[in-house]
Design a protein around this motif. Sequence first.
Motif, PDB file in Angstrom:
ATOM      1  N   GLN A 193      -0.071  -7.731  -4.927  1.00 49.53           N
ATOM      2  CA  GLN A 193      -1.055  -6.644  -4.903  1.00 49.53           C
ATOM      3  C   GLN A 193      -0.361  -5.298  -4.709  1.00 49.53           C
ATOM      4  O   GLN A 193       0.470  -5.139  -3.811  1.00 49.53           O
ATOM      5  CB  GLN A 193      -2.055  -6.854  -3.770  1.00 49.53           C
TER       6      GLN A 193
ATOM      7  N   THR B  56      -1.592  -1.380  -4.130  1.00 44.39           N
ATOM      8  CA  THR B  56      -2.732  -0.511  -3.851  1.00 44.39           C
ATOM      9  C   THR B  56      -2.222   0.911  -3.636  1.00 44.39           C
ATOM     10  O   THR B  56      -1.349   1.131  -2.795  1.00 44.39           O
ATOM     11  CB  THR B  56      -3.501  -0.975  -2.615  1.00 44.39           C
TER      12      THR B  56
ATOM     13  N   THR C 220      -3.559   0.841  -9.183  1.00 45.08           N
ATOM     14  CA  THR C 220      -3.955  -0.214  -8.262  1.00 45.08           C
ATOM     15  C   THR C 220      -4.379  -1.467  -9.028  1.00 45.08           C
ATOM     16  O   THR C 220      -5.242  -1.415  -9.898  1.00 45.08           O
ATOM     17  CB  THR C 220      -5.119   0.256  -7.370  1.00 45.08           C
TER      18      THR C 220
ATOM     19  N   LEU D 232       0.849  -1.188   0.000  1.00 47.93           N
ATOM     20  CA  LEU D 232       0.000   0.000   0.000  1.00 47.93           C
ATOM     21  C   LEU D 232       0.886   1.240   0.000  1.00 47.93           C
ATOM     22  O   LEU D 232       1.807   1.345   0.817  1.00 47.93           O
ATOM     23  CB  LEU D 232      -0.902  -0.011   1.234  1.00 47.93           C
TER      24      LEU D 232
ATOM     25  N   ALA E  11      -6.695  -5.158 -12.654  1.00 46.49           N
ATOM     26  CA  ALA E  11      -7.509  -4.496 -11.647  1.00 46.49           C
ATOM     27  C   ALA E  11      -8.848  -5.221 -11.542  1.00 46.49           C
ATOM     28  O   ALA E  11      -9.267  -5.896 -12.483  1.00 46.49           O
ATOM     29  CB  ALA E  11      -7.723  -3.033 -12.025  1.00 46.49           C
TER      30      ALA E  11
ATOM     31  N   SER F 233      -3.365   4.667  -2.652  1.00 49.49           N
ATOM     32  CA  SER F 233      -4.444   5.448  -2.050  1.00 49.49           C
ATOM     33  C   SER F 233      -4.341   6.907  -2.479  1.00 49.49           C
ATOM     34  O   SER F 233      -3.252   7.441  -2.694  1.00 49.49           O
ATOM     35  CB  SER F 233      -4.374   5.339  -0.536  1.00 49.49           C
TER      36      SER F 233
END
Length: 124
Positions: A119, A121, A91, A11, A40, A123
């Motif tokens: 993954q 991600t 993402t 993240l 995605a 933000s």
Amino acid sequence: QVQLVESGGGLVQAGGSLRLSCAASGRTFSRYVMGWFRQAPGKEREFVAAINWSGGSTYKSDSVKGRFTISRDNAKNTIYLQMNSLNPEDTAVYYCAASASAYISTRYSNYDYWGQGTQVTVSS
């Protein structure tokens, strides 16, 4: 046979950076074109970048040009994807892939081996 294991996802805030790694097994790693794809939720798998066997030729999708860099270290059987200036549209699950073809391809059907994905991600 080539086995691929990705790492480095996580993240990150928009504008940040991540470096993905893909470690490959097998003595013939240097013979393969290597690529990164991403998927995605609810979208098709998308080509991101690819690199030829020597590392002397690369190709990237328009969406990541100027932000992402693909590289490889054949002595370590590893490829990398340096991702800078990340935005929420980046993402996705990122996959490493190996192709026995002599040429770089953007089509996922031309890749023979795939990792399990990592993954990423971003933000806002």
